[in-house]
Design a protein around this motif. Sequence first.
Motif, PDB file in Angstrom:
ATOM      1  N   VAL A   1       0.844  -1.197   0.000  1.00  0.00           N
ATOM      2  CA  VAL A   1       0.000   0.000   0.000  1.00  0.00           C
ATOM      3  C   VAL A   1       0.883   1.252   0.000  1.00  0.00           C
ATOM      4  O   VAL A   1       0.612   2.221  -0.721  1.00  0.00           O
ATOM      5  N   ARG A   2       1.945   1.226   0.792  1.00  0.00           N
ATOM      6  CA  ARG A   2       2.848   2.377   0.845  1.00  0.00           C
ATOM      7  C   ARG A   2       3.507   2.624  -0.507  1.00  0.00           C
ATOM      8  O   ARG A   2       3.618   3.777  -0.956  1.00  0.00           O
ATOM      9  N   LEU A   3       3.929   1.567  -1.180  1.00  0.00           N
ATOM     10  CA  LEU A   3       4.539   1.728  -2.500  1.00  0.00           C
ATOM     11  C   LEU A   3       3.530   2.244  -3.517  1.00  0.00           C
ATOM     12  O   LEU A   3       3.860   3.070  -4.380  1.00  0.00           O
ATOM     13  N   ALA A   4       2.283   1.789  -3.418  1.00  0.00           N
ATOM     14  CA  ALA A   4       1.235   2.298  -4.309  1.00  0.00           C
ATOM     15  C   ALA A   4       0.985   3.780  -4.051  1.00  0.00           C
ATOM     16  O   ALA A   4       0.757   4.561  -4.991  1.00  0.00           O
ATOM     17  N   ASP A   5       1.034   4.174  -2.798  1.00  0.00           N
ATOM     18  CA  ASP A   5       0.902   5.589  -2.428  1.00  0.00           C
ATOM     19  C   ASP A   5       2.018   6.400  -3.090  1.00  0.00           C
ATOM     20  O   ASP A   5       1.769   7.465  -3.688  1.00  0.00           O
ATOM     21  N   GLU A   6       3.254   5.908  -2.989  1.00  0.00           N
ATOM     22  CA  GLU A   6       4.380   6.619  -3.596  1.00  0.00           C
ATOM     23  C   GLU A   6       4.255   6.676  -5.113  1.00  0.00           C
ATOM     24  O   GLU A   6       4.590   7.701  -5.734  1.00  0.00           O
ATOM     25  N   LEU A   7       3.767   5.594  -5.712  1.00  0.00           N
ATOM     26  CA  LEU A   7       3.537   5.592  -7.161  1.00  0.00           C
ATOM     27  C   LEU A   7       2.513   6.649  -7.543  1.00  0.00           C
ATOM     28  O   LEU A   7       2.693   7.384  -8.520  1.00  0.00           O
ATOM     29  N   ALA A   8       1.419   6.710  -6.790  1.00  0.00           N
ATOM     30  CA  ALA A   8       0.363   7.677  -7.092  1.00  0.00           C
ATOM     31  C   ALA A   8       0.896   9.109  -7.016  1.00  0.00           C
ATOM     32  O   ALA A   8       0.567   9.958  -7.862  1.00  0.00           O
ATOM     33  N   ARG A   9       1.730   9.390  -6.023  1.00  0.00           N
ATOM     34  CA  ARG A   9       2.326  10.713  -5.904  1.00  0.00           C
ATOM     35  C   ARG A   9       3.225  11.009  -7.102  1.00  0.00           C
ATOM     36  O   ARG A   9       3.218  12.130  -7.646  1.00  0.00           O
ATOM     37  N   GLU A  10       4.021  10.012  -7.504  1.00  0.00           N
ATOM     38  CA  GLU A  10       4.915  10.192  -8.647  1.00  0.00           C
ATOM     39  C   GLU A  10       4.129  10.446  -9.929  1.00  0.00           C
ATOM     40  O   GLU A  10       4.498  11.297 -10.750  1.00  0.00           O
ATOM     41  N   ILE A  11       3.043   9.696 -10.105  1.00  0.00           N
ATOM     42  CA  ILE A  11       2.203   9.857 -11.302  1.00  0.00           C
ATOM     43  C   ILE A  11       1.594  11.254 -11.335  1.00  0.00           C
ATOM     44  O   ILE A  11       1.589  11.925 -12.375  1.00  0.00           O
ATOM     45  N   ARG A  12       1.076  11.720 -10.208  1.00  0.00           N
ATOM     46  CA  ARG A  12       0.486  13.066 -10.160  1.00  0.00           C
ATOM     47  C   ARG A  12       1.531  14.132 -10.448  1.00  0.00           C
ATOM     48  O   ARG A  12       1.271  15.082 -11.185  1.00  0.00           O
ATOM     49  N   THR A  13       2.723  13.968  -9.884  1.00  0.00           N
ATOM     50  CA  THR A  13       3.793  14.939 -10.109  1.00  0.00           C
ATOM     51  C   THR A  13       4.207  14.990 -11.572  1.00  0.00           C
ATOM     52  O   THR A  13       4.563  16.056 -12.103  1.00  0.00           O
ATOM     53  N   SER A  14       4.135  13.847 -12.254  1.00  0.00           N
ATOM     54  CA  SER A  14       4.553  13.773 -13.661  1.00  0.00           C
ATOM     55  C   SER A  14       3.620  14.543 -14.586  1.00  0.00           C
ATOM     56  O   SER A  14       3.984  14.875 -15.717  1.00  0.00           O
ATOM     57  N   GLY A  15       2.392  14.778 -14.142  1.00  0.00           N
ATOM     58  CA  GLY A  15       1.409  15.446 -14.994  1.00  0.00           C
ATOM     59  C   GLY A  15       0.543  14.489 -15.777  1.00  0.00           C
ATOM     60  O   GLY A  15      -0.435  14.900 -16.403  1.00  0.00           O
ATOM     61  N   PHE A  16       0.858  13.192 -15.749  1.00  0.00           N
ATOM     62  CA  PHE A  16       0.028  12.204 -16.452  1.00  0.00           C
ATOM     63  C   PHE A  16      -1.247  11.986 -15.650  1.00  0.00           C
ATOM     64  O   PHE A  16      -1.206  11.750 -14.445  1.00  0.00           O
ATOM     65  N   ARG A  17      -2.386  12.075 -16.329  1.00  0.00           N
ATOM     66  CA  ARG A  17      -3.679  11.925 -15.674  1.00  0.00           C
ATOM     67  C   ARG A  17      -4.438  10.757 -16.317  1.00  0.00           C
ATOM     68  O   ARG A  17      -5.212  10.938 -17.256  1.00  0.00           O
ATOM     69  N   PRO A  18      -4.228   9.547 -15.821  1.00  0.00           N
ATOM     70  CA  PRO A  18      -4.924   8.397 -16.402  1.00  0.00           C
ATOM     71  C   PRO A  18      -6.421   8.460 -16.150  1.00  0.00           C
ATOM     72  O   PRO A  18      -6.863   8.901 -15.078  1.00  0.00           O
ATOM     73  N   ASP A  19      -7.192   8.035 -17.136  1.00  0.00           N
ATOM     74  CA  ASP A  19      -8.634   7.906 -16.927  1.00  0.00           C
ATOM     75  C   ASP A  19      -9.062   6.437 -16.941  1.00  0.00           C
ATOM     76  O   ASP A  19     -10.226   6.124 -16.723  1.00  0.00           O
ATOM     77  N   THR A  20      -8.104   5.549 -17.179  1.00  0.00           N
ATOM     78  CA  THR A  20      -8.355   4.114 -17.194  1.00  0.00           C
ATOM     79  C   THR A  20      -7.134   3.399 -16.624  1.00  0.00           C
ATOM     80  O   THR A  20      -5.998   3.731 -16.961  1.00  0.00           O
ATOM     81  N   VAL A  21      -7.377   2.423 -15.758  1.00  0.00           N
ATOM     82  CA  VAL A  21      -6.303   1.581 -15.240  1.00  0.00           C
ATOM     83  C   VAL A  21      -6.512   0.166 -15.763  1.00  0.00           C
ATOM     84  O   VAL A  21      -7.628  -0.356 -15.741  1.00  0.00           O
TER      85      VAL A  21
END
Length: 209
Positions: free
Chosen positions: A20-40
């Motif tokens: 869960v912690r690694l997923a949290d860090e991934l989510a932060r990295e994705i948001r910082t990158s500017g990529f905004r997924p609408d589908t997973v």
Amino acid sequence: MSETEPRQMPVELIPLEASVRLADELAREIRTSGFRPDTVVAIARGGFLPARFLCDFLHVHRLFSVKVEHYTAGAREQQQAAVTAPLSGDIAGRRVLLVDDVNDSGDTLQAARAHVAEGAPEAVRIAVLHEKDTTGCAADFVGQRVERWRWILYSWAVIEDAGHFARQMEPAPATAAELDARLRRDYGLALDGTELERVIRFNDLPMDP
């Protein structure tokens, strides 16, 4: 392989909270990158839980899956990765985040990415909890890099993988205590009593408790 010849394959058990912690860090990295997924898109089966965590953190409601088979239970490898269950939904024009738990050789990601690209998405990015330096297909977002090779064992695969390890032992362990000792010796894998009992019960291992 005799009892005096341990396999000595290092295994790292990843607790659920660490995932869960690694997923949290991934989510932060994705948001910082500017990529905004609408589908997973989760790569089945290992990507299911990380994908669901990322859907929650990133507020993505469209969750699909694709199944790629490369490894059998434990660490035995097949010849090549192949899509065995196609993409479960329409991703045309979508911004797709492709998710798996661990990126080892990269073959699974390559097969999944090529298959997803056939769905004509607007963009595809890949996220993984762990990435080994042995990969031939780097993910865009990585929770943790693994420089020293070891088998990554997630909490959602303990029964399957530990059961596979047990069935490969020669001679077969006769008791739970013996299985516990050999998992620790051969794999560095320490399971608590409840987990060990589940490994024995749900793999129908013929041994005394």
